[in-house]
Design an enzyme around this catalytic site. Sequence first.
Site, PDB file in Angstrom:
ATOM      1  N   GLU A  80     -19.421  85.216 -29.595  1.00  0.00           N
ATOM      2  CA  GLU A  80     -20.469  86.223 -29.096  1.00  0.00           C
ATOM      3  C   GLU A  80     -20.089  87.397 -28.605  1.00  0.00           C
ATOM      4  O   GLU A  80     -20.670  88.444 -29.081  1.00  0.00           O
ATOM      5  CB  GLU A  80     -21.860  85.589 -28.024  1.00  0.00           C
ATOM      6  CG  GLU A  80     -22.389  84.268 -28.530  1.00  0.00           C
ATOM      7  CD  GLU A  80     -21.480  82.950 -28.049  1.00  0.00           C
ATOM      8  OE1 GLU A  80     -20.084  83.081 -28.121  1.00  0.00           O
ATOM      9  OE2 GLU A  80     -22.062  81.889 -27.762  1.00  0.00           O
ATOM     10  N   CYS A 112     -21.885  80.375 -23.492  1.00  0.00           N
ATOM     11  CA  CYS A 112     -21.319  80.068 -22.277  1.00  0.00           C
ATOM     12  C   CYS A 112     -21.997  80.894 -21.275  1.00  0.00           C
ATOM     13  O   CYS A 112     -22.575  82.218 -21.680  1.00  0.00           O
ATOM     14  CB  CYS A 112     -19.993  79.922 -22.426  1.00  0.00           C
ATOM     15  SG  CYS A 112     -19.037  81.623 -22.331  1.00  0.00           S
TER      16      CYS A 112
HETATM   17 ZN   LIG Z   1     -18.970  82.348 -24.381  1.00  0.00          ZN
END
Ligand SMILES: [Zn+2]
Length: 170
Positions: A80, A112
């Site tokens: 990401e 995350c």
């Molecule tokens: Zn991450």
Amino acid sequence: MSHLTENFSRPEKKEEVVTFGSLDTTVQQLLRAASEVRQRAYVPYSGFKVGAAFRAKANDQIFAGCNVENAAFTPSSCAERTALAKAVSEGTTEFSVGAVVAFEPDVFTTPCGVCRQFIREFATDDIPIYVAQDIDARFAAKEEPFRSEDPVLCTSIFNLLPSSFRTYRK
Ligand SMILES: [Zn+2]
């Protein structure tokens, strides 16, 4: 209620699981872009490949990124953040939608905590995030990465990170 909570991030839509086939073709295209870039993940330590893709609000351009690990571990970057750093480097800081793909057999792989905060930085409004399982055997067999009946989690950055930290200082 206090006015101090009025600017908190609150999702417009609840999370839901739908089928890949029911998604808009532009979302399907974004998931395919995340799947394609995932195959370039640099993961000699974990072997856990992740792909992410975000669409620019201004012109629908797709920015995709994979995770990049490091022998010292801490300098590693998630997919990401790779995708968003690429976009920001090219002058894009507003996004309409994101997609994340990886493979765990029994759970969707959502961003995350660090990446949630990183995405939030660029989310003046909520950004829908689509999460799917990416099956390596299909890639190996040169099949399409997704099938019509595959489950896709439709969430958003405000679902993933409500009441989040953001500074409005100029
Ligand atoms: Zn991450």
